[in-house]
Design an enzyme around this catalytic site. Structure first.
Site, PDB file in Angstrom:
ATOM      1  N   SER A  79       0.949 -13.535 -24.681  1.00  0.00           N
ATOM      2  CA  SER A  79       0.824 -14.949 -25.050  1.00  0.00           C
ATOM      3  C   SER A  79      -0.135 -15.721 -24.154  1.00  0.00           C
ATOM      4  O   SER A  79      -0.610 -16.789 -24.531  1.00  0.00           O
ATOM      5  CB  SER A  79       2.196 -15.624 -25.035  1.00  0.00           C
ATOM      6  N   LYS A  94       3.784 -19.770 -19.137  1.00  0.00           N
ATOM      7  CA  LYS A  94       2.868 -20.544 -19.980  1.00  0.00           C
ATOM      8  C   LYS A  94       2.091 -21.532 -19.102  1.00  0.00           C
ATOM      9  O   LYS A  94       2.396 -21.731 -17.937  1.00  0.00           O
ATOM     10  CB  LYS A  94       3.627 -21.335 -21.050  1.00  0.00           C
TER      11      LYS A  94
END
Length: 266
Positions: free
Chosen positions: A45, A108
């Site tokens: 991701s 993230k």
């Protein structure tokens, strides 16, 4: 008498050795709980800033401490909120517990601060109705042969980084709903995160939602090891682990070792 002295000295030496060993273990645990902790990244991701099987060095003290950031104690409700809290900065790469699944850890990039208005329009991030700087700088081909468009983005605080979007195939844009979103109003005490791999990230645009500050674990700093394959697997047994060790070592990505996660050097 000589024999008794010898036994006494042997027992004393053994106790000293065990005491030294216990001291070293305690220091190592304190370092892991309070100062730094290594993490292995299993998904793409954050590709290509962070690849699958990158081993990340992170600092636990960067945001202070919460119940979730104290390794080995995060299942015990010691206290609420954070102590010795330091404010995160826009663009930080953060390891945290997602509010919808406290058994896993996500990594993230922090984009939205409390009180921000966030929206993506045609893949460009708008923060409080102002679009960030975004320039296409080339392409990236993954190890699987997948082509991505590479962009350099600059946040309002001057932090720059690269983001990646799947290249169109025969003119078809992949997963365009990720590039055109609703408006997100970030609540107080919570933060908005995106993955650098914009088309393949479960982040605040979709299922993740906003992340409470209390859920922050650590700030990612650099890659200390990177491999193309995973070595450790609880299900394959000791013999297979031994057989897998050589190909695992051969799969090391030497060009990624000790890479600073905040460097934009090509």
């Amino acid at each position: 008498m000589q024999t008794d002295n010898t036994k006494s000295n042997t027992n004393k030496t053994a106790k000293q050795e065990w005491g030294s060993f216990a001291f070293v273990i305690c220091i190592a645990l304190l370092i892991r709980i309070l100062i730094m902790e290594p993490f292995t990244v299993p998904t793409g991701s954050m590709k290509a800033t962070i690849l699958e099987n990158d081993y990340i060095f992170s600092t636990k003290y960067s945001y202070g401490y919460s119940n979730y950031s104290l390794s080995f104690f995060d299942f015990i409700p010691l206290f609420k909120g954070r102590i010795f809290a330091r404010e995160p900065e826009r663009g930080d790469i953060v390891v945290f517990r997602p509010p919808n699944d406290m058994n896993v850890r996500y990594i993230k990039r922090l984009i939205g601060l409390p009180g921000d208005k966030i929206q993506l329009i045609d893949d460009v991030i708008y923060i409080n109705d102002k679009k960030i700087e975004r320039t296409e700088v080339g392409t990236y081909i993954s190890e699987e042969g997948i082509k991505y468009l590479k962009f350099k983005e600059t946040l309002p605080n001057g932090r720059t980084y690269f983001s990646y979007k799947l290249a169109p195939i025969f003119g078809v844009i992949y997963n365009d709903r990720y590039g055109n979103t609703d408006v997100f109003y970030v609540p107080e005490g919570k933060y908005f995160f995106l993955g650098d791999n914009r088309d393949q990230s479960n982040d605040s645009r979709v299922n993740l939602g906003f992340v409470p500050f209390e859920n922050f674990i650590a700030k990612a700093q650099f890659i200390w090891l990177s491999t193309k394959i995973t070595w450790w697997d609880n299900d394959i047994g000791v013999i297979n682990l031994v057989l897998k060790l050589k190909p695992w070592i051969e799969s090391v990505r030497l060009n990624r070792i000790f890479r600073n996660l905040y460097s934009t050097d090509e």
